[in-house]
Design a protein around this motif. Structure first.
Motif, PDB file in Angstrom:
ATOM      1  N   SER A 100       0.836  -1.200   0.000  1.00 12.58           N
ATOM      2  CA  SER A 100       0.000   0.000   0.000  1.00 12.58           C
ATOM      3  C   SER A 100       0.874   1.255   0.000  1.00 12.58           C
ATOM      4  CB  SER A 100      -0.890   0.007   1.241  1.00 12.58           C
ATOM      5  OG  SER A 100      -1.501   1.263   1.405  1.00 12.58           O
ATOM      6  N   PRO A 101       0.499   2.289  -0.767  1.00 10.82           N
ATOM      7  CA  PRO A 101       1.262   3.541  -0.731  1.00 10.82           C
ATOM      8  C   PRO A 101       1.244   4.203   0.650  1.00 10.82           C
ATOM      9  CG  PRO A 101      -0.547   3.670  -2.335  1.00 10.82           C
ATOM     10  CD  PRO A 101      -0.601   2.316  -1.710  1.00 10.82           C
ATOM     11  N   VAL A 102       0.253   3.867   1.475  1.00 10.06           N
ATOM     12  CA  VAL A 102       0.123   4.480   2.797  1.00 10.06           C
ATOM     13  C   VAL A 102       1.306   4.128   3.704  1.00 10.06           C
ATOM     14  CG1 VAL A 102      -1.361   4.658   4.853  1.00 10.06           C
ATOM     15  CG2 VAL A 102      -2.383   4.490   2.593  1.00 10.06           C
ATOM     16  N   VAL A 103       1.978   3.014   3.453  1.00  9.85           N
ATOM     17  CA  VAL A 103       3.069   2.605   4.338  1.00  9.85           C
ATOM     18  C   VAL A 103       4.338   3.429   4.148  1.00  9.85           C
ATOM     19  CG1 VAL A 103       2.197   0.250   4.592  1.00  9.85           C
ATOM     20  CG2 VAL A 103       3.912   0.743   2.839  1.00  9.85           C
ATOM     21  N   ASP A 104       4.385   4.297   3.154  1.00 11.23           N
ATOM     22  CA  ASP A 104       5.530   5.180   2.967  1.00 11.23           C
ATOM     23  C   ASP A 104       5.420   6.311   3.986  1.00 11.23           C
ATOM     24  OD1 ASP A 104       7.482   6.995   2.228  1.00 11.23           O
ATOM     25  OD2 ASP A 104       7.060   6.823   0.069  1.00 11.23           O
ATOM     26  N   THR A 105       6.206   6.211   5.047  1.00  7.00           N
ATOM     27  CA  THR A 105       6.076   7.151   6.163  1.00  7.00           C
ATOM     28  C   THR A 105       6.628   8.540   5.861  1.00  7.00           C
ATOM     29  OG1 THR A 105       8.158   6.405   7.159  1.00  7.00           O
ATOM     30  CG2 THR A 105       6.130   5.284   7.866  1.00  7.00           C
ATOM     31  N   SER A 106       7.146   8.752   4.653  1.00  4.67           N
ATOM     32  CA  SER A 106       7.626  10.084   4.284  1.00  4.67           C
ATOM     33  C   SER A 106       6.569  10.880   3.520  1.00  4.67           C
ATOM     34  CB  SER A 106       8.892   9.974   3.429  1.00  4.67           C
ATOM     35  OG  SER A 106       8.590   9.387   2.169  1.00  4.67           O
ATOM     36  N   LYS A 107       5.450  10.241   3.189  1.00  3.90           N
ATOM     37  CA  LYS A 107       4.414  10.896   2.386  1.00  3.90           C
ATOM     38  C   LYS A 107       3.235  11.346   3.236  1.00  3.90           C
ATOM     39  CE  LYS A 107       5.349   8.672  -1.993  1.00  3.90           C
ATOM     40  NZ  LYS A 107       4.809   7.888  -3.077  1.00  3.90           N
ATOM     41  N   THR A 108       2.497  12.333   2.711  1.00  4.49           N
ATOM     42  CA  THR A 108       1.232  12.749   3.299  1.00  4.49           C
ATOM     43  C   THR A 108       0.135  12.466   2.276  1.00  4.49           C
ATOM     44  OG1 THR A 108       1.441  15.002   2.474  1.00  4.49           O
ATOM     45  CG2 THR A 108       2.297  14.577   4.680  1.00  4.49           C
ATOM     46  N   PHE A 109      -1.089  12.346   2.757  1.00  2.00           N
ATOM     47  CA  PHE A 109      -2.224  12.021   1.904  1.00  2.00           C
ATOM     48  C   PHE A 109      -3.361  12.968   2.230  1.00  2.00           C
ATOM     49  CE2 PHE A 109       0.300   8.356   2.937  1.00  2.00           C
ATOM     50  CZ  PHE A 109       0.556   7.785   1.707  1.00  2.00           C
ATOM     51  N   SER A 110      -3.927  13.604   1.219  1.00  2.00           N
ATOM     52  CA  SER A 110      -5.050  14.526   1.416  1.00  2.00           C
ATOM     53  C   SER A 110      -6.357  13.818   1.108  1.00  2.00           C
ATOM     54  CB  SER A 110      -4.912  15.742   0.503  1.00  2.00           C
ATOM     55  OG  SER A 110      -3.791  16.488   0.859  1.00  2.00           O
ATOM     56  N   VAL A 111      -7.369  14.116   1.900  1.00  2.00           N
ATOM     57  CA  VAL A 111      -8.688  13.510   1.746  1.00  2.00           C
ATOM     58  C   VAL A 111      -9.744  14.593   1.906  1.00  2.00           C
ATOM     59  CG1 VAL A 111     -10.332  11.883   2.766  1.00  2.00           C
ATOM     60  CG2 VAL A 111      -7.913  11.273   2.624  1.00  2.00           C
ATOM     61  N   GLN A 112     -10.717  14.596   1.032  1.00  2.00           N
ATOM     62  CA  GLN A 112     -11.857  15.508   1.120  1.00  2.00           C
ATOM     63  C   GLN A 112     -13.050  14.712   1.628  1.00  2.00           C
ATOM     64  OE1 GLN A 112     -11.594  18.865   0.054  1.00  2.00           O
ATOM     65  NE2 GLN A 112     -13.598  19.203   0.963  1.00  2.00           N
ATOM     66  N   GLU A 113     -13.654  15.175   2.736  1.00  2.00           N
ATOM     67  CA  GLU A 113     -14.866  14.556   3.286  1.00  2.00           C
ATOM     68  C   GLU A 113     -15.925  15.632   3.406  1.00  2.00           C
ATOM     69  OE1 GLU A 113     -14.833  12.343   6.899  1.00  2.00           O
ATOM     70  OE2 GLU A 113     -13.072  11.206   6.317  1.00  2.00           O
ATOM     71  N   GLY A 114     -16.865  15.640   2.486  1.00  2.00           N
ATOM     72  CA  GLY A 114     -17.883  16.681   2.507  1.00  2.00           C
ATOM     73  C   GLY A 114     -17.234  18.044   2.359  1.00  2.00           C
ATOM     74  N   HIS A 115     -17.467  18.914   3.351  1.00  3.58           N
ATOM     75  CA  HIS A 115     -16.903  20.264   3.318  1.00  3.58           C
ATOM     76  C   HIS A 115     -15.546  20.353   4.014  1.00  3.58           C
ATOM     77  CE1 HIS A 115     -20.657  21.624   1.707  1.00  3.58           C
ATOM     78  NE2 HIS A 115     -21.333  21.238   2.779  1.00  3.58           N
ATOM     79  N   HIS A 116     -15.030  19.224   4.492  1.00  4.32           N
ATOM     80  CA  HIS A 116     -13.792  19.226   5.264  1.00  4.32           C
ATOM     81  C   HIS A 116     -12.666  18.548   4.493  1.00  4.32           C
ATOM     82  CE1 HIS A 116     -16.135  20.525   8.719  1.00  4.32           C
ATOM     83  NE2 HIS A 116     -16.985  19.547   8.456  1.00  4.32           N
ATOM     84  N   GLU A 117     -11.477  19.140   4.588  1.00  3.92           N
ATOM     85  CA  GLU A 117     -10.301  18.537   3.973  1.00  3.92           C
ATOM     86  C   GLU A 117      -9.322  18.145   5.080  1.00  3.92           C
ATOM     87  OE1 GLU A 117      -6.862  19.443   0.622  1.00  3.92           O
ATOM     88  OE2 GLU A 117      -8.355  20.972   1.081  1.00  3.92           O
ATOM     89  N   TYR A 118      -8.781  16.928   4.966  1.00  4.81           N
ATOM     90  CA  TYR A 118      -7.866  16.399   5.972  1.00  4.81           C
ATOM     91  C   TYR A 118      -6.556  15.967   5.324  1.00  4.81           C
ATOM     92  CZ  TYR A 118     -12.062  16.111   8.832  1.00  4.81           C
ATOM     93  OH  TYR A 118     -13.199  16.409   9.521  1.00  4.81           O
ATOM     94  N   VAL A 119      -5.515  15.988   6.136  1.00  5.33           N
ATOM     95  CA  VAL A 119      -4.219  15.468   5.728  1.00  5.33           C
ATOM     96  C   VAL A 119      -3.883  14.315   6.657  1.00  5.33           C
ATOM     97  CG1 VAL A 119      -1.749  15.970   5.555  1.00  5.33           C
ATOM     98  CG2 VAL A 119      -3.419  17.693   4.872  1.00  5.33           C
ATOM     99  N   PHE A 120      -3.502  13.194   6.075  1.00  8.26           N
ATOM    100  CA  PHE A 120      -2.998  12.054   6.830  1.00  8.26           C
ATOM    101  C   PHE A 120      -1.482  12.097   6.727  1.00  8.26           C
ATOM    102  CE2 PHE A 120      -7.264  10.859   5.921  1.00  8.26           C
ATOM    103  CZ  PHE A 120      -7.657   9.996   6.936  1.00  8.26           C
ATOM    104  N   GLN A 121      -0.820  11.973   7.866  1.00  6.35           N
ATOM    105  CA  GLN A 121       0.639  11.985   7.850  1.00  6.35           C
ATOM    106  C   GLN A 121       1.184  11.109   8.977  1.00  6.35           C
ATOM    107  OE1 GLN A 121       2.052  15.983   8.500  1.00  6.35           O
ATOM    108  NE2 GLN A 121       0.635  16.338  10.165  1.00  6.35           N
ATOM    109  N   TRP A 122       2.401  10.654   8.798  1.00  4.43           N
ATOM    110  CA  TRP A 122       3.096   9.866   9.805  1.00  4.43           C
ATOM    111  C   TRP A 122       3.893  10.820  10.686  1.00  4.43           C
ATOM    112  CZ3 TRP A 122       2.272   4.697  10.343  1.00  4.43           C
ATOM    113  CH2 TRP A 122       1.646   4.041   9.294  1.00  4.43           C
ATOM    114  N   ARG A 123       3.644  10.770  11.991  1.00  4.24           N
ATOM    115  CA  ARG A 123       4.338  11.623  12.957  1.00  4.24           C
ATOM    116  C   ARG A 123       5.226  10.753  13.848  1.00  4.24           C
ATOM    117  NH1 ARG A 123       3.709  17.329  13.845  1.00  4.24           N
ATOM    118  NH2 ARG A 123       1.832  17.952  12.757  1.00  4.24           N
ATOM    119  N   ALA A 124       6.436  11.221  14.102  1.00  3.76           N
ATOM    120  CA  ALA A 124       7.344  10.499  14.994  1.00  3.76           C
ATOM    121  C   ALA A 124       6.719  10.405  16.383  1.00  3.76           C
ATOM    122  CB  ALA A 124       8.689  11.202  15.057  1.00  3.76           C
ATOM    123  N   LEU A 125       6.728   9.205  16.947  1.00  2.55           N
ATOM    124  CA  LEU A 125       6.145   9.003  18.272  1.00  2.55           C
ATOM    125  C   LEU A 125       6.808   9.878  19.330  1.00  2.55           C
ATOM    126  CD1 LEU A 125       5.767   5.133  18.136  1.00  2.55           C
ATOM    127  CD2 LEU A 125       3.890   6.775  18.367  1.00  2.55           C
TER     128      LEU A 125
END
Length: 161
Positions: A100-125
């Motif tokens: 899955s492309p999601v496992v690349d911890t250097s990338k972010t992913f944008s998602v639009q949900e209705g009127h809201h836009e979100y960014v998924f990202q990997w953050r160091a614990l």
């Protein structure tokens, strides 16, 4: 969605996934806001918690996740906007397929949900104490996952900004 309002009070039943990879955790952040939370969403009637998490990850990231063990059952109380929230949250471990492309911890992913836009990202614990993460217990709890399911009551008095 299992959510209901009474005046300025809102109850919701939320299912979240904890994905940890290479010392990082996947978080979701509104483009318009400076806080983070774990990916997931609200359950539908007649839908199990595991089904909810799989559905939400398919809708948001277009990937089939493997849902692991239940880490936390959280009664979460907080303020957001003009509403007081009472959220019942179930937090599960989850993993993504290796291809899955999601496992690349250097990338972010944008998602639009209705009127809201979100960014998924990997953050160091080890850097979570420098960002607003809600519920706030996650800032430290993600550093050492429990061996058995824990029940927590979380009150974030400052509210979500």
């Amino acid at each position: 969605m299992i959510t209901f309002d009474r005046g300025n009070l809102r109850f919701s039943y939320r299912i979240a996934g904890v994905a940890i990879r290479d010392g990082k955790v996947l978080v979701q952040q509104p483009v318009a806001g400076g806080y983070c939370f774990l990916p997931g969403g609200r359950a539908e009637l007649q839908e199990s918690a595991r089904e909810t998490l799989r559905r939400e990850m398919q809708e948001e990231l277009h990937v089939d996740v493997t849902v692991g063990r239940l880490l936390w059952v959280v009664e979460n109380f907080f303020e957001h906007g003009s509403k007081s929230f009472h959220e019942l949250g179930l937090y599960f471990l989850m993993t993504f397929p290796d291809d899955s492309p999601v496992v690349d911890t250097s990338k972010t992913f944008s998602v639009q949900e209705g009127h809201h836009e979100y960014v998924f990202q990997w953050r160091a614990l080890d850097s979570l104490d420098s960002v607003q993460v809600y519920p706030s217990f996650l800032q430290t709890a993600l550093l050492s996952l429990p061996d058995a399911t824990e029940h927590l009551v979380q009150i974030d008095n400052e509210g979500i900004s």
